[in-house]
Scaffold this motif. Structure first.
Motif, PDB file in Angstrom:
ATOM      1  N   PRO A 141      -6.325   5.290  -4.683  1.00 55.54           N
ATOM      2  CA  PRO A 141      -5.319   4.348  -4.204  1.00 55.54           C
ATOM      3  C   PRO A 141      -3.975   5.007  -3.899  1.00 55.54           C
ATOM      4  O   PRO A 141      -3.237   4.545  -3.031  1.00 55.54           O
ATOM      5  CB  PRO A 141      -5.168   3.341  -5.341  1.00 55.54           C
ATOM      6  CG  PRO A 141      -6.170   3.660  -6.339  1.00 55.54           C
ATOM      7  CD  PRO A 141      -6.809   4.944  -6.013  1.00 55.54           C
ATOM      8  N   VAL A 142      -3.673   6.097  -4.602  1.00 52.25           N
ATOM      9  CA  VAL A 142      -2.408   6.785  -4.329  1.00 52.25           C
ATOM     10  C   VAL A 142      -2.412   7.336  -2.905  1.00 52.25           C
ATOM     11  O   VAL A 142      -1.481   7.125  -2.132  1.00 52.25           O
ATOM     12  CB  VAL A 142      -2.163   7.916  -5.360  1.00 52.25           C
ATOM     13  CG1 VAL A 142      -0.961   8.754  -4.977  1.00 52.25           C
ATOM     14  CG2 VAL A 142      -1.994   7.331  -6.751  1.00 52.25           C
ATOM     15  N   LEU A 143      -3.488   8.039  -2.553  1.00 50.03           N
ATOM     16  CA  LEU A 143      -3.577   8.564  -1.195  1.00 50.03           C
ATOM     17  C   LEU A 143      -3.709   7.443  -0.178  1.00 50.03           C
ATOM     18  O   LEU A 143      -3.175   7.534   0.931  1.00 50.03           O
ATOM     19  CB  LEU A 143      -4.749   9.531  -1.076  1.00 50.03           C
ATOM     20  CG  LEU A 143      -4.598  10.842  -1.831  1.00 50.03           C
ATOM     21  CD1 LEU A 143      -5.837  11.698  -1.667  1.00 50.03           C
ATOM     22  CD2 LEU A 143      -3.373  11.593  -1.386  1.00 50.03           C
ATOM     23  N   GLY A 144      -4.407   6.383  -0.541  1.00 53.27           N
ATOM     24  CA  GLY A 144      -4.526   5.243   0.357  1.00 53.27           C
ATOM     25  C   GLY A 144      -3.190   4.581   0.642  1.00 53.27           C
ATOM     26  O   GLY A 144      -2.974   4.057   1.728  1.00 53.27           O
ATOM     27  N   ALA A 145      -2.283   4.613  -0.322  1.00 52.85           N
ATOM     28  CA  ALA A 145      -0.959   4.009  -0.113  1.00 52.85           C
ATOM     29  C   ALA A 145       0.002   4.948   0.600  1.00 52.85           C
ATOM     30  O   ALA A 145       0.882   4.506   1.337  1.00 52.85           O
ATOM     31  CB  ALA A 145      -0.368   3.590  -1.454  1.00 52.85           C
ATOM     32  N   VAL A 146      -0.157   6.247   0.392  1.00 55.44           N
ATOM     33  CA  VAL A 146       0.780   7.208   0.976  1.00 55.44           C
ATOM     34  C   VAL A 146       0.475   7.480   2.450  1.00 55.44           C
ATOM     35  O   VAL A 146       1.381   7.527   3.281  1.00 55.44           O
ATOM     36  CB  VAL A 146       0.765   8.525   0.163  1.00 55.44           C
ATOM     37  CG1 VAL A 146       1.497   9.626   0.879  1.00 55.44           C
ATOM     38  CG2 VAL A 146       1.367   8.287  -1.212  1.00 55.44           C
ATOM     39  N   PHE A 147      -0.790   7.635   2.783  1.00 54.51           N
ATOM     40  CA  PHE A 147      -1.155   8.066   4.130  1.00 54.51           C
ATOM     41  C   PHE A 147      -0.709   7.118   5.245  1.00 54.51           C
ATOM     42  O   PHE A 147      -0.357   7.590   6.315  1.00 54.51           O
ATOM     43  CB  PHE A 147      -2.657   8.312   4.208  1.00 54.51           C
ATOM     44  CG  PHE A 147      -3.037   9.715   3.839  1.00 54.51           C
ATOM     45  CD1 PHE A 147      -3.793  10.487   4.696  1.00 54.51           C
ATOM     46  CD2 PHE A 147      -2.653  10.278   2.638  1.00 54.51           C
ATOM     47  CE1 PHE A 147      -4.150  11.781   4.366  1.00 54.51           C
ATOM     48  CE2 PHE A 147      -2.993  11.553   2.290  1.00 54.51           C
ATOM     49  CZ  PHE A 147      -3.746  12.321   3.158  1.00 54.51           C
ATOM     50  N   PRO A 148      -0.723   5.778   5.073  1.00 54.46           N
ATOM     51  CA  PRO A 148      -0.278   4.943   6.185  1.00 54.46           C
ATOM     52  C   PRO A 148       1.197   5.128   6.548  1.00 54.46           C
ATOM     53  O   PRO A 148       1.618   4.796   7.644  1.00 54.46           O
ATOM     54  CB  PRO A 148      -0.518   3.517   5.699  1.00 54.46           C
ATOM     55  CG  PRO A 148      -1.549   3.640   4.671  1.00 54.46           C
ATOM     56  CD  PRO A 148      -1.324   4.970   4.021  1.00 54.46           C
ATOM     57  N   ASN A 149       1.984   5.656   5.633  1.00 55.39           N
ATOM     58  CA  ASN A 149       3.418   5.787   5.874  1.00 55.39           C
ATOM     59  C   ASN A 149       3.856   7.199   6.230  1.00 55.39           C
ATOM     60  O   ASN A 149       5.046   7.475   6.277  1.00 55.39           O
ATOM     61  CB  ASN A 149       4.197   5.308   4.646  1.00 55.39           C
ATOM     62  CG  ASN A 149       3.997   3.837   4.432  1.00 55.39           C
ATOM     63  OD1 ASN A 149       4.055   3.058   5.369  1.00 55.39           O
ATOM     64  ND2 ASN A 149       3.729   3.448   3.209  1.00 55.39           N
ATOM     65  N   ILE A 150       2.912   8.088   6.452  1.00 56.01           N
ATOM     66  CA  ILE A 150       3.281   9.438   6.851  1.00 56.01           C
ATOM     67  C   ILE A 150       3.732   9.384   8.299  1.00 56.01           C
ATOM     68  O   ILE A 150       3.009   8.925   9.172  1.00 56.01           O
ATOM     69  CB  ILE A 150       2.100  10.412   6.682  1.00 56.01           C
ATOM     70  CG1 ILE A 150       1.781  10.568   5.203  1.00 56.01           C
ATOM     71  CG2 ILE A 150       2.417  11.746   7.326  1.00 56.01           C
ATOM     72  CD1 ILE A 150       0.585  11.438   4.932  1.00 56.01           C
TER      73      ILE A 150
END
Length: 157
Positions: A141-150
């Motif tokens: 979930p951490v990567l799932g939350a970070v990647f859309p905002n890169i």
């Protein structure tokens, strides 16, 4: 010609437009479709190799977050949905993978195990939950939350 030096005015770039309802809907749909595909692929890997690779949770989180990002759907709502879908895909992939293994070993139908013997499949999943699998569940979930905002990094002048 005068001796004055002209410089370019340094202006800050305009902020990106706020996500509209259409983009949020597209991001949510993208996350849900990606969740189903990633869970099915992860279950297939577990059923084929008879091994649980916990680090695949990181790949799942990154894949779902990247899919949402590629649709141009960054924002708080899509990041939250992407994180939840990443966790759900990782768990469902492991759960269905263990169900497929148990069905093959016991000679039962996987749907029968999912519907009538889900407690046994959850117990099997819990018994196999090691540190690496737990880290996959935590970090997906951490990567799932970070990647859309890169976003693109701003250029320095």
């Amino acid at each position: 010609m005068s001796g004055t030096v002209r410089s370019k005015a340094t202006a800050t770039p305009a902020p990106p437009p706020a996500p509209t309802a259409g983009k949020i809907t597209a991001g949510v749909i993208t996350a849900l479709i990606s969740m189903v595909l990633c869970a099915a692929a992860y279950a297939g890997v577990i059923a084929t190799t008879r091994t649980v690779y916990g680090w695949i949770g990181l790949i799942i989180g990154g894949a779902i977050g990247s899919a949402v990002h590629r649709r141009g759907c960054g924002g708080a709502v899509t990041s939250t949905v992407s994180a939840v879908c990443s966790l759900a895909a990782t768990f469902l992939g492991q759960y269905v993978g263990f169900t497929l293994l148990a069905a093959h070993d016991l000679g039962l139908d996987p749907v029968d195990i999912l519907l009538h013997h889900s407690g046994a499949a959850l117990t099997l999943w819990q018994d196999q939950l090691g540190f690496v699998n737990l880290m996959g569940l935590v970090l997906a979930p951490v990567l799932g939350a970070v990647f859309p905002n890169i976003g693109d990094t701003p250029k320095r002048l």
